[in-house]
Write an enzyme that holds these catalytic residues in place. Structure first.
Site, short mmCIF file in Angstrom:
data_model
loop_
_atom_site.label_atom_id
_atom_site.label_comp_id
_atom_site.label_asym_id
_atom_site.label_seq_id
_atom_site.Cartn_x
_atom_site.Cartn_y
_atom_site.Cartn_z
N GLY A 78 0.84 -1.19 0.00
CA GLY A 78 0.00 0.00 0.00
C GLY A 78 0.87 1.24 0.00
O GLY A 78 2.07 1.17 0.30
N HIS A 79 0.29 2.38 -0.32
CA HIS A 79 1.06 3.63 -0.43
C HIS A 79 1.11 4.34 0.92
O HIS A 79 0.68 5.49 1.06
CB HIS A 79 0.45 4.52 -1.50
CG HIS A 79 0.37 3.88 -2.85
ND1 HIS A 79 1.45 3.28 -3.45
CD2 HIS A 79 -0.68 3.73 -3.71
CE1 HIS A 79 1.08 2.80 -4.64
NE2 HIS A 79 -0.20 3.04 -4.81
N SER A 80 1.65 3.68 1.90
CA SER A 80 1.73 4.22 3.26
C SER A 80 3.15 4.69 3.57
O SER A 80 4.11 4.22 2.97
CB SER A 80 1.30 3.17 4.28
OG SER A 80 2.05 1.98 4.11
#
Length: 347
Positions: free
Chosen positions: A166-168
């Site tokens: 994920g784009h975390s």
């Protein structure tokens, strides 16, 4: 008169006893004060805030941020030792990075538009659907910028093999089963791809629209409608200073955190990045290179932005100026990745 001599002797003894007791008490007080002053000087030297509890219950996001160790750390500046660690004559240093076995939770806090869907698709083919020896999991969108609940999500997935993508932002976790990987790309090329993707999407999704009046990158950048930022927060973390990619502290912190990643590969060298992943995680990513060769053309067609026009030179120049520190980080990662490839004999 009968008691005068004995009384005087008795009183003198009492007086002497009191004087000795007072002297001892005074010496103890002085010693205590000196000890406290020395302790305070030591605490100041170590950069520790005595007002912060050492062991407290973190109940809110504000409490977490207040007590986060990242807010007290003093990050050393970037030096040649951090840019390219000197391994001396140790030509097998990379062998120590190889992780055998399947019990690995791979945290892939992916930078957008660097090839993350390619990696997650390959992972699903390897163990998500075919032979059930692992899982490929998407990090929920609502957790991308929520450090407290993101940590709680990670803690739910303690057994491997798993790939969480994920784009975390970077969020360190305790426990040897958590393994961090990432991929980056030339900052300007990545931003252009990201911007056009937000306007036009790709073959899988052609209905995306950005909240910007123009869809011309030159007009968008040169008129100030676009506000380009780099990808340092994906390596720096959730500290407030990390959100400013022009802040030198954010670069130093991002470089310091590189040591916590098993590998940070390059989009421009995706073939080698995948080969390195297979070398470092031979049991988890067994067969990933072959799977990539079989599916590369199909994935490229599906995941490539449908419209992408080359910008003017002045637009590129402005983007490079704005993202100068991201370029410094990119060059550091590239140098480290090439050293790793050489050690692993991936050429």
């Amino acid at each position: 008169m009968f008691f005068s001599h004995s009384s005087s002797t008795f009183c003198l003894r009492i007086l002497l006893t009191c004087l000795v007791a007072c002297s001892i008490i005074s010496m103890v007080n002085i010693f205590t004060i000196l000890q406290k002053k020395q302790f305070n000087r030591s605490m100041a030297t170590m950069n520790i805030d005595e007002s912060e509890p050492i062991d407290d219950d973190i109940k809110t996001k504000q409490d977490f941020v207040k007590n986060s160790s990242a807010h007290r750390l003093v990050i050393p500046p970037v030096t040649m030792a951090t840019v390219a660690p000197n391994h001396g004559n140790n030509r097998s240093w990379c062998k120590e990075k190889i992780l055998r076995g399947l019990d690995h939770v791979i945290v892939y806090n992916a930078v957008p538009k660097t090839g993350s869907r390619t990696i997650s698709s390959l992972a699903r083919e390897l163990f998500g659907h075919r032979n059930r020896r692992g899982k490929s999991i998407f990090i929920p969108y609502e957790l991308y910028r929520d450090e407290v609940n993101l940590r709680a999500f990670y803690k739910k997935h303690k057994t491997g093999p798993r790939l969480m993508r994920g784009h975390s932002f970077y969020t360190p976790m305790s426990g040897k089963q958590y393994t961090y990987i990432n991929i980056i790309r030339d900052p300007v090329e990545r931003y252009i791809s990201h911007l056009y993707y937000s306007w036009y999407g790709d073959s899988n999704n052609m209905e995306k629209k950005a909240g910007i009046e123009t869809n011309n990158i030159d007009e968008c950048v040169l008129t100030g409608q676009c506000h380009p930022t780099g990808y340092l927060p994906f390596f720096c973390g959730f500290h407030p200073n990390c959100s400013d990619s022009s802040n030198r502290w954010s670069l130093d912190q991002a470089v310091s955190n590189l040591d916590n990643f098993l590998v940070v590969g390059l989009t421009e060298e995706m073939d080698d990045t995948i080969r390195v992943l297979q070398k470092l995680l031979p049991d988890v990513f067994k067969g990933i290179s072959s799977a990539y060769k079989r599916n590369a053309k199909k994935m490229k067609k599906s995941y490539t932005t449908v419209v992408k026009k080359p910008p003017l030179n002045q637009t590129v120049q402005k983007l490079r100026e704005v993202m100068s520190q991201t370029y410094e980080f990119y060059d550091i990662v590239k140098r480290r990745f090439h050293d790793l490839k050489k050690c692993l004999e991936v050429e």
